[in-house]
Design an enzyme around this catalytic site. Structure first.
Site, PDB file in Angstrom:
ATOM      1  N   ASN A 197     -15.775  -2.698  -2.490  1.00 50.12           N
ATOM      2  CA  ASN A 197     -14.664  -2.692  -3.057  1.00 50.12           C
ATOM      3  C   ASN A 197     -14.071  -2.794  -4.690  1.00 50.12           C
ATOM      4  OD1 ASN A 197     -12.610  -5.268  -3.483  1.00 50.12           O
ATOM      5  ND2 ASN A 197     -14.780  -5.878  -3.691  1.00 50.12           N
ATOM      6  N   CYS A 245     -14.972 -10.472 -12.180  1.00 54.99           N
ATOM      7  CA  CYS A 245     -15.086  -8.679 -11.436  1.00 54.99           C
ATOM      8  C   CYS A 245     -15.208  -7.540 -12.150  1.00 54.99           C
ATOM      9  CB  CYS A 245     -13.335  -8.811 -11.470  1.00 54.99           C
ATOM     10  SG  CYS A 245     -12.812  -7.462 -10.626  1.00 54.99           S
ATOM     11  N   SER A 253      -7.382 -13.710  -5.144  1.00 55.07           N
ATOM     12  CA  SER A 253      -7.131 -14.764  -6.397  1.00 55.07           C
ATOM     13  C   SER A 253      -5.417 -13.730  -7.033  1.00 55.07           C
ATOM     14  CB  SER A 253      -7.789 -13.620  -7.459  1.00 55.07           C
ATOM     15  OG  SER A 253      -9.183 -13.843  -7.052  1.00 55.07           O
ATOM     16  N   GLY A 293     -24.043 -11.870   0.636  1.00 55.20           N
ATOM     17  CA  GLY A 293     -24.586 -10.867   2.312  1.00 55.20           C
ATOM     18  C   GLY A 293     -24.316 -11.985   2.884  1.00 55.20           C
TER      19      GLY A 293
HETATM   20  C1  FMN Z   1     -12.338  -6.832  -0.096  1.00 55.29           C
HETATM   21  C2  FMN Z   1     -13.147  -7.198  -1.232  1.00 55.29           C
HETATM   22  C3  FMN Z   1     -11.698  -8.117  -2.181  1.00 55.29           C
HETATM   23  C4  FMN Z   1     -12.702  -9.104  -2.922  1.00 55.29           C
HETATM   24  N1  FMN Z   1     -11.623  -9.677  -4.429  1.00 55.29           N
HETATM   25  C5  FMN Z   1     -12.290 -10.628  -4.604  1.00 55.29           C
HETATM   26  C6  FMN Z   1     -10.616 -11.230  -5.631  1.00 55.29           C
HETATM   27  O1  FMN Z   1      -9.631 -11.217  -5.391  1.00 55.29           O
HETATM   28  N2  FMN Z   1     -11.678 -12.050  -6.326  1.00 55.29           N
HETATM   29  C7  FMN Z   1     -12.523 -12.578  -6.215  1.00 55.29           C
HETATM   30  O2  FMN Z   1     -12.667 -13.551  -6.881  1.00 55.29           O
HETATM   31  N3  FMN Z   1     -13.462 -12.221  -5.085  1.00 55.29           N
HETATM   32  C8  FMN Z   1     -13.710 -11.289  -4.705  1.00 55.29           C
HETATM   33  N4  FMN Z   1     -13.981 -10.548  -3.973  1.00 55.29           N
HETATM   34  C9  FMN Z   1     -15.527 -11.259  -4.202  1.00 55.29           C
HETATM   35  C10 FMN Z   1     -15.824 -11.992  -3.103  1.00 55.29           C
HETATM   36  O3  FMN Z   1     -15.540 -13.407  -3.286  1.00 55.29           O
HETATM   37  C11 FMN Z   1     -17.485 -12.328  -3.581  1.00 55.29           C
HETATM   38  O4  FMN Z   1     -18.127 -12.964  -4.201  1.00 55.29           O
HETATM   39  C12 FMN Z   1     -18.605 -10.954  -2.671  1.00 55.29           C
HETATM   40  O5  FMN Z   1     -17.880 -10.186  -2.204  1.00 55.29           O
HETATM   41  C13 FMN Z   1     -19.392 -11.727  -2.285  1.00 55.29           C
HETATM   42  O6  FMN Z   1     -19.869 -12.132  -0.919  1.00 55.29           O
HETATM   43  P1  FMN Z   1     -19.703 -11.392   0.063  1.00 55.29           P
HETATM   44  O7  FMN Z   1     -21.714 -10.629   0.777  1.00 55.29           O
HETATM   45  O8  FMN Z   1     -20.281 -12.867   1.791  1.00 55.29           O
HETATM   46  O9  FMN Z   1     -18.646 -10.407   0.502  1.00 55.29           O
HETATM   47  C14 FMN Z   1     -13.930  -9.810  -2.928  1.00 55.29           C
HETATM   48  C15 FMN Z   1     -14.544  -8.561  -2.183  1.00 55.29           C
HETATM   49  C16 FMN Z   1     -13.871  -7.881  -1.015  1.00 55.29           C
HETATM   50  C17 FMN Z   1     -15.806  -7.224  -0.202  1.00 55.29           C
END
Ligand code: FMN
Ligand code: FAD
Ligand code: FAD
Ligand code: FMN
Ligand code: FES
Ligand code: FES
Lengths: 275, 306, 306, 275
Positions: free
Chosen positions: C71, C130, C48, C246
């Site tokens: 995070n 967020c 982002s 997830g």
């Molecule tokens: C280390 C980390 C950084 C992330 N940074 C952003 C971000 O900058 N912008 C955003 O929209 N989501 C961010 N997210 C959220 C992820 O894009 C995603 O929506 C969330 O991790 C759920 O998916 P997952 O379970 O497959 O990780 C971040 C997640 C993690 C773990």
């Protein structure tokens, strides 16, 4: 198709074939490996309908089967399914029958008593006890609801109405049989009123005893408390209990919980369950 | 080195250790409460009770997944009258027993409180936070400061027992809600109820596994959120907190206590570690405390805020 | 049996499979986007970007736990101008690339959109969700239908690209929020961002592990809630959904698609299964689809609602 | 106290003892078992302060140590700690140095070059290569910042200002040494400008080469993209890369990312890192 052996979440399994056991009773066979001990149970899920516990009545290295009497909405829908259709299965759960030293390696005198569809729960047990050449007693209300009557040759049949086999209850002949065979252990599954008679008999004659209890179940994994019988969770601590455990369970033969958790007499419970 | 003490005082209720059986686990009968007491629990909560009997949702109602458990039991219970009968003579249970009471309007809660007034409960818990039962908790709008305040005030009027208010982890400003409960007369906060709700779909069946489709998330998936809720509530109120959500080891219990909990609920871990989980957690706490020179629970409460 | 096709059409964007790299994972440089494309992803989102550069929170910013990950990176990014430079010549990346844009006021978003207007992004994603960065997402009140509507409308005016709105799993009435985004001109919904926030305390240190104390929960802990969110959104809007939260296996991906997703985000699973997770998931989907007689993704979208 | 060997979350470890390596450099020793390959790194957490990557410079069956030059706020606080104090450690992470067939079982001619506190990263490597009797070159800006100078006997020291050992860079003598030893492989860790000189040398003379890169890290586990060097994640794919991999990395020796993710020259990066 046989990569699973036990599962927390329902696995949709294809019905491999269906056996008509009697008028109103069918067995459903699955080509899956199941790590099952006789007396344990599985939860059978019809998506969008409900989920109920069943015993496993057929077991091989890469197949198993359940035997179901058509009673209500759930079993009716199950009876309408055909080979190739899929149903959800999770488990096996709980503790099955145990095999004390007295019956190991074919020594020891054994009696197995099945009542009603409780017979489904003792078949895999009977096969495991083959070398003991057990006495097998089977009771049902009437000829129509008897099944597995041709599965074992050394089997004595009873019906309440005398429409097949001996008229009366399996418990009627226990005294005579025990005089002859001097049982080391009696296993039973059936209506609790029947099982509690056998329990009293074993207690009196100091015979080892194991019975498989039936309670309405929700979680099946020992967290919700629905299946309680005097401090014991039938789904997790049972469904099989021995004489010692049952002696401490005042509700055995007397009380069970309705779906709401209301504790009622076994009669009231049976009336609710049968509809 | 002396053995550390796990003695816990929860708004006047004396417990031999801080573990609590949360509502909905095994709390269906007095016989099971005795069994749980034998397994080393410090206090136990009965299954939530409404005035009328409820059958709850159809099976499947409880389903484990890699991150814990999903449930939509739907508040099955035999009603207030039956519950009063089942839990008569509570002195037979050697630990404090908490009555969990549900309803839609403030009056519903009061009617249940009255029915149970002759029982020897040690406290009343009000779960205003179930995410999956129409007519109750979040689905009845009970997760607002106003509604929470009203219900607590009504029950406060009807009983002298300590009142615990059980909150949802879904509420963003959970500190404000806890504050509203405290202001209305609550004696402790139970944090938290299940999260979500969530859904698990069986892809061969093309259907949600739970018959109610969605269910509350408990277990390890819930733990970090529960810990943060307890941390936030600790900064907002002075009354003690029963930290609940995903605790399955002594380390987890101590983490929750350091976040601000005085007692800790252990539910889903019963599935993972058996009914003996309470004794195991207490042993693990004792070992850690003596290795790290803590003598009492009290020395650890809220220290993560320092 | 013919191999099933994973081809996906996401509001006009053609993808060779439904997997998407979500924002915040590896999306810091063009070189990493190429690497992720080599690993079989269908489309990728950049980290982002805000108008001004941001350093984000201090370390530790990311911490795994048994249920996934916590995070609080805090939206570190080099600002819009640097981002435009880094992601110039996007044709070198053989997959569609999505620009994730953040801001506090609607105008902030528009200024970033303008700076990136010469880049060849395939879509714009607006994470209004967020849970752990002051001035952005939930902490800036962007999780309401009104605020969401305003921001989407402003960006709609400033760009012809498809707009994805990324929602929080914390919002109870997530369907309404998705509806507000759709009404304001959004072309797709990304569901969901991280949950919570949550907290993990190190009990020997007596301190939260994350320097920002709390962080968003991702990974398997989030999955049932994310699936339920997608299920709810599918009933509320007509625009496609990128289901995220997830997912780490082909089965999880199909579950999310059956809940209503057209494409699926895979982030935290990179930690568990490596960067090849995209290829692995696609292979697992293909195998399952041919065993279960599905020929295309399209045949599975939303079928759990039948 | 040694039940752990690798960990996802920081484990608070008691400092067992502290060694003064030089004016401004200290080693911190821990009585824990660590499953560590030379070249990997651990993340060191000071609760409430920050978390930074470090190499392991001492390794035994049930202990390990890190060596830290006091540079900024974090290392200053670390230097103020004493035995018995606890710091958080997670890891080890990444891929360490590899040991190609050419250097196995003590055969093969090896050179190890450490520069600045990069020396901390090569000590465990040197010990693993003992049977190869490697050439060891160590460089530092000035005498004060040299450490481990007495740890190995066959070691050649360089300082930029000539305050100790040979005045100049280790790379100055590589040509001569290679003529004499015909190296099969050169390992290095130090300032990237130095490492890229060695890289060019090895490329020209067709010598195997492995270098340990340094980038600012956040997650340390390959998800955030902060440590990127041309499509490679230094924390996960590295920190050690071989000649082949480095040949495809245009940023090597040139660019690195600031904390904001801004890609800048190594000089600008170094200026930011040193404050
Ligand atoms: C280390 C980390 C950084 C992330 N940074 C952003 C971000 O900058 N912008 C955003 O929209 N989501 C961010 N997210 C959220 C992820 O894009 C995603 O929506 C969330 O991790 C759920 O998916 P997952 O379970 O497959 O990780 C971040 C997640 C993690 C773990
Ligand atoms: C572990 C377990 C597994 C089960 N698995 C299955 C399953 O796989 N499939 C299934 O369909 N159901 C299953 N059940 C359900 C259970 O068997 C039935 O609910 C119970 O046996 C009643 O069955 P029924 O209505 O057919 O019996 P009834 O028709 O009421 O009685 C059957 C027989 O029991 C004897 N009996 C009855 N009353 C007395 C008495 N007063 N004294 C002496 N004997 C008496 C008689 O011989 C009578 O004919 C299971 C139960 C348990 C505990
Ligand atoms: C895997 C890894 C682990 C690390 N672990 C640690 C650790 O454990 N502890 C720690 O404190 N830091 C560690 N670092 C940090 C790293 O070593 C330093 O950031 C880096 O080496 C610069 O250190 P410095 O500022 O002391 O070097 P400088 O003082 O700038 O340089 C050191 C020496 O390198 C040589 N050199 C410099 N420039 C040139 C040139 N142009 N040509 C030829 N030679 C040159 C010279 O001999 C010079 O004296 C690690 C880095 C990596 C990659
Ligand atoms: C099967 C099940 C039934 C529950 N029933 C209730 C209930 O009746 N009343 C209530 O307040 N909470 C109920 N809960 C929530 C728990 O009391 C507890 O708050 C939650 O599970 C989190 O704790 P855990 O992670 O230790 O399980 C139930 C949870 C589960 C899993
Ligand atoms: S069915 Fe839930 S405890 Fe037995
Ligand atoms: S530090 Fe996050 S990917 Fe390397």
């Amino acid at each position: 198709m046989s990569e699973f052996a036990s599962f927390d979440q329902p696995v949709m399994m294809k019905i491999d074939k269906i056996i008509d056991e009697s008028n109103g009773t069918k067995s459903f066979m699955f080509k899956y490996k199941l790590d099952y001990n006789p007396g344990q149970f599985i939860m059978v899920w019809l998506p969008g309908v409900d989920e109920k516990p069943f015993a496993v009545s057929y077991l091989g290295d890469d197949f198993f089967g359940i035997t179901v009497l058509e009673r209500g909405k759930f079993t009716k829908l199950l009876h309408q399914m055909g080979p190739g259709d899929r149903i959800g299965i999770r488990g096996p759960f709980g503790h099955g029958y145990s095999f004390p030293d007295s019956v190991k390696n074919g020594k020891g005198s054994v009696c197995v008593i099945g009542g009603g569809c409780g017979m489904a729960s003792v078949t895999v047990l009977i096969e495991k006890l083959q070398n003991n050449n057990p006495t097998i007693l089977m009771g049902a209300a009437t000829s129509r609801s008897l099944f597995f009557k041709n599965r074992y040759k050394n089997l004595t049949l009873f019906t309440d109405d005398g429409s097949e086999g001996i008229k009366g209850y399996p418990t009627d002949v226990l005294e005579d049989l025990h005089n002859k065979h001097e049982y080391d252990i009696i296993y039973t599954c059936g209506p609790e009123i029947m099982m509690s008679k056998v329990f009293e008999f074993c207690k009196k004659h100091d015979i080892q005893f194991e019975a498989s209890l039936e309670r309405y179940m929700k979680c099946g994994i020992g967290v919700c408390g629905q299946c309680v019988c005097d401090g014991q969770m039938v789904c997790k601590d049972g469904p099989v209990f021995d004489l010692q455990a049952l002696s401490n369970m005042n509700d055995f033969g007397k009380y069970s919980l309705l779906k709401s958790g209301k504790r009622v007499s076994l009669q009231e419970y049976a009336d609710w369950r049968s509809c | 080195m002396t053995t550390p003490s796990l003695d816990t005082n929860l708004c006047g209720i004396k417990m031999s250790n801080p573990t609590v059986l949360p509502s909905g686990f095994l709390g269906t009968s007095k016989s099971l409460l005795k069994r749980v007491a034998d397994s080393g629990v410090g206090a136990a909560t009965i299954k939530s009770v409404s005035f009328e009997a409820r059958e709850g949702h159809k099976n499947p109602t409880v389903i484990p997944f890699e991150g814990g458990m999903l449930n939509a039991v739907g508040y099955s219970n035999p009603g207030a009258e039956e519950t009063a009968r089942e839990f008569s003579n509570l002195k037979e249970v050697p630990i404090p027993v908490i009555a969990s009471i549900i309803g839609t309007e403030p009056d519903d809660f009061v009617r249940v409180v009255e029915k149970l007034s002759a029982n020897e409960f040690s406290a009343i818990e009000l779960p205003l936070s179930c995410p999956h039962t129409p007519g109750f908790g979040l689905l009845a709008g009970q997760g607002t400061p106003e509604s929470t305040g009203k219900i607590v005030a009504a029950v406060r009027n009807a009983s002298k027992l300590p009142i615990f208010v059980k909150l949802s982890p879904n509420i963003p400003e959970i500190g404000n809600l806890a504050k509203a409960a405290e202001n209305a007369g609550a004696d402790a906060i139970t944090a938290v109820n299940t999260l979500g709700p969530g859904m698990i779909i069986n892809i061969e069946a093309r259907k949600p596994v739970l018959s109610y489709k969605v269910g509350g998330v408990s277990g390890q998936a819930l733990r970090p959120v529960a810990t943060r809720c307890v941390y936030d509530i600790y900064e907002a109120v002075k009354i003690p907190i029963i930290g609940t959500g995903g605790i399955s080891t002594g380390r987890h219990a101590i983490e929750m206590i350091m976040a601000g909990a005085t007692a800790i609920g252990v539910g889903t871990a019963i599935y993972e570690r058996g009914i003996d989980v309470f004794r195991k957690i207490c042993q693990e706490m004792e070992t850690w405390m003596s290795e790290n020179s803590y003598n009492s629970i009290h020395e650890m409460i809220g220290v993560a805020h320092e």
